[in-house]
Design a protein around this motif. Sequence first.
Motif, PDB file in Angstrom:
ATOM      1  N   ARG A  32       0.849  -1.194   0.000  1.00 29.03           N
ATOM      2  CA  ARG A  32       0.000   0.000   0.000  1.00 29.03           C
ATOM      3  C   ARG A  32       0.883   1.242   0.000  1.00 29.03           C
ATOM      4  O   ARG A  32       1.928   1.264   0.626  1.00 29.03           O
ATOM      5  N   ALA A  33       0.447   2.251  -0.728  1.00 30.54           N
ATOM      6  CA  ALA A  33       1.130   3.544  -0.729  1.00 30.54           C
ATOM      7  C   ALA A  33       0.089   4.619  -0.447  1.00 30.54           C
ATOM      8  O   ALA A  33      -0.903   4.730  -1.166  1.00 30.54           O
ATOM      9  N   ASP A  34       0.297   5.391   0.602  1.00 33.74           N
ATOM     10  CA  ASP A  34      -0.637   6.456   0.976  1.00 33.74           C
ATOM     11  C   ASP A  34      -0.242   7.761   0.297  1.00 33.74           C
ATOM     12  O   ASP A  34       0.903   7.953  -0.092  1.00 33.74           O
ATOM     13  N   THR A  35      -1.182   8.673   0.224  1.00 32.12           N
ATOM     14  CA  THR A  35      -0.928   9.974  -0.395  1.00 32.12           C
ATOM     15  C   THR A  35       0.040  10.820   0.427  1.00 32.12           C
ATOM     16  O   THR A  35       0.628  11.760  -0.087  1.00 32.12           O
ATOM     17  N   ASN A  36       0.251  10.480   1.701  1.00 31.11           N
ATOM     18  CA  ASN A  36       1.185  11.230   2.541  1.00 31.11           C
ATOM     19  C   ASN A  36       2.642  10.792   2.339  1.00 31.11           C
ATOM     20  O   ASN A  36       3.540  11.296   3.001  1.00 31.11           O
ATOM     21  N   GLY A  37       2.869   9.829   1.440  1.00 31.75           N
ATOM     22  CA  GLY A  37       4.231   9.398   1.142  1.00 31.75           C
ATOM     23  C   GLY A  37       4.683   8.163   1.891  1.00 31.75           C
ATOM     24  O   GLY A  37       5.782   7.665   1.660  1.00 31.75           O
ATOM     25  N   GLN A  38       3.859   7.664   2.793  1.00 33.68           N
ATOM     26  CA  GLN A  38       4.211   6.443   3.521  1.00 33.68           C
ATOM     27  C   GLN A  38       3.745   5.219   2.747  1.00 33.68           C
ATOM     28  O   GLN A  38       2.649   5.198   2.201  1.00 33.68           O
ATOM     29  N   CYS A  39       4.600   4.221   2.723  1.00 33.22           N
ATOM     30  CA  CYS A  39       4.248   2.944   2.112  1.00 33.22           C
ATOM     31  C   CYS A  39       4.216   1.874   3.191  1.00 33.22           C
ATOM     32  O   CYS A  39       4.876   1.998   4.223  1.00 33.22           O
ATOM     33  N   GLU A  40       3.451   0.840   2.922  1.00 34.77           N
ATOM     34  CA  GLU A  40       3.435  -0.317   3.799  1.00 34.77           C
ATOM     35  C   GLU A  40       3.800  -1.521   2.951  1.00 34.77           C
ATOM     36  O   GLU A  40       3.335  -1.662   1.818  1.00 34.77           O
ATOM     37  N   GLY A  41       4.665  -2.357   3.494  1.00 31.70           N
ATOM     38  CA  GLY A  41       5.079  -3.519   2.728  1.00 31.70           C
ATOM     39  C   GLY A  41       5.872  -4.510   3.545  1.00 31.70           C
ATOM     40  O   GLY A  41       5.971  -4.399   4.768  1.00 31.70           O
ATOM     41  N   ILE A  42       6.448  -5.479   2.834  1.00 35.36           N
ATOM     42  CA  ILE A  42       7.206  -6.559   3.464  1.00 35.36           C
ATOM     43  C   ILE A  42       8.648  -6.496   2.984  1.00 35.36           C
ATOM     44  O   ILE A  42       8.903  -6.450   1.773  1.00 35.36           O
ATOM     45  N   LEU A  43       9.576  -6.479   3.927  1.00 36.30           N
ATOM     46  CA  LEU A  43      10.997  -6.561   3.622  1.00 36.30           C
ATOM     47  C   LEU A  43      11.308  -8.024   3.357  1.00 36.30           C
ATOM     48  O   LEU A  43      11.193  -8.865   4.252  1.00 36.30           O
ATOM     49  N   LEU A  44      11.671  -8.357   2.117  1.00 37.94           N
ATOM     50  CA  LEU A  44      11.756  -9.750   1.710  1.00 37.94           C
ATOM     51  C   LEU A  44      12.859 -10.537   2.410  1.00 37.94           C
ATOM     52  O   LEU A  44      12.702 -11.727   2.664  1.00 37.94           O
ATOM     53  N   LYS A  45      13.972  -9.898   2.773  1.00 34.40           N
ATOM     54  CA  LYS A  45      15.066 -10.657   3.400  1.00 34.40           C
ATOM     55  C   LYS A  45      14.739 -11.108   4.824  1.00 34.40           C
ATOM     56  O   LYS A  45      15.289 -12.084   5.302  1.00 34.40           O
ATOM     57  N   THR A  46      13.819 -10.407   5.495  1.00 31.62           N
ATOM     58  CA  THR A  46      13.452 -10.786   6.866  1.00 31.62           C
ATOM     59  C   THR A  46      11.992 -11.208   6.983  1.00 31.62           C
ATOM     60  O   THR A  46      11.579 -11.690   8.029  1.00 31.62           O
ATOM     61  N   ASN A  47      11.219 -10.979   5.925  1.00 31.37           N
ATOM     62  CA  ASN A  47       9.786 -11.269   5.915  1.00 31.37           C
ATOM     63  C   ASN A  47       9.033 -10.422   6.943  1.00 31.37           C
ATOM     64  O   ASN A  47       7.966 -10.783   7.400  1.00 31.37           O
ATOM     65  N   ARG A  48       9.605  -9.272   7.323  1.00 30.43           N
ATOM     66  CA  ARG A  48       8.992  -8.373   8.298  1.00 30.43           C
ATOM     67  C   ARG A  48       8.117  -7.351   7.585  1.00 30.43           C
ATOM     68  O   ARG A  48       8.511  -6.785   6.578  1.00 30.43           O
ATOM     69  N   GLN A  49       6.937  -7.128   8.129  1.00 31.71           N
ATOM     70  CA  GLN A  49       6.017  -6.143   7.564  1.00 31.71           C
ATOM     71  C   GLN A  49       6.132  -4.845   8.333  1.00 31.71           C
ATOM     72  O   GLN A  49       6.299  -4.839   9.555  1.00 31.71           O
ATOM     73  N   GLY A  50       6.045  -3.714   7.601  1.00 32.51           N
ATOM     74  CA  GLY A  50       6.111  -2.421   8.258  1.00 32.51           C
ATOM     75  C   GLY A  50       5.960  -1.285   7.272  1.00 32.51           C
ATOM     76  O   GLY A  50       5.567  -1.484   6.122  1.00 32.51           O
ATOM     77  N   THR A  51       6.309  -0.086   7.735  1.00 32.72           N
ATOM     78  CA  THR A  51       6.129   1.115   6.928  1.00 32.72           C
ATOM     79  C   THR A  51       7.488   1.738   6.599  1.00 32.72           C
ATOM     80  O   THR A  51       8.480   1.502   7.287  1.00 32.72           O
ATOM     81  N   PHE A  52       7.485   2.557   5.551  1.00 34.69           N
ATOM     82  CA  PHE A  52       8.683   3.269   5.123  1.00 34.69           C
ATOM     83  C   PHE A  52       8.267   4.378   4.172  1.00 34.69           C
ATOM     84  O   PHE A  52       7.251   4.270   3.492  1.00 34.69           O
TER      85      PHE A  52
END
Length: 65
Positions: A32-52
């Motif tokens: 997901r990508a919000d209009t405020n510039g924040q994205c939500e996703g999964i870091l593939l090397k750790t399989n951790r979900q979060g924002t960036f």
Amino acid sequence: PAKARAIKDRLPSLYDKRSLRLQVGDLLLVQRADTNGQCEGILLKTNRQGTFPFTYVEFLDHDDI
């Protein structure tokens, strides 16, 4: 979902448990990508979900995967 690659290192605040720590070259699955510039996703090397912030990644074409 889209794939993205980190283009710069990111060390989030220790108090922000949702933000992902990124290193140049990390691959992410952006959910997901919000209009405020924040994205939500999964870091593939750790399989951790979060924002960036989207400014830390480049979105990849299918040919770049």
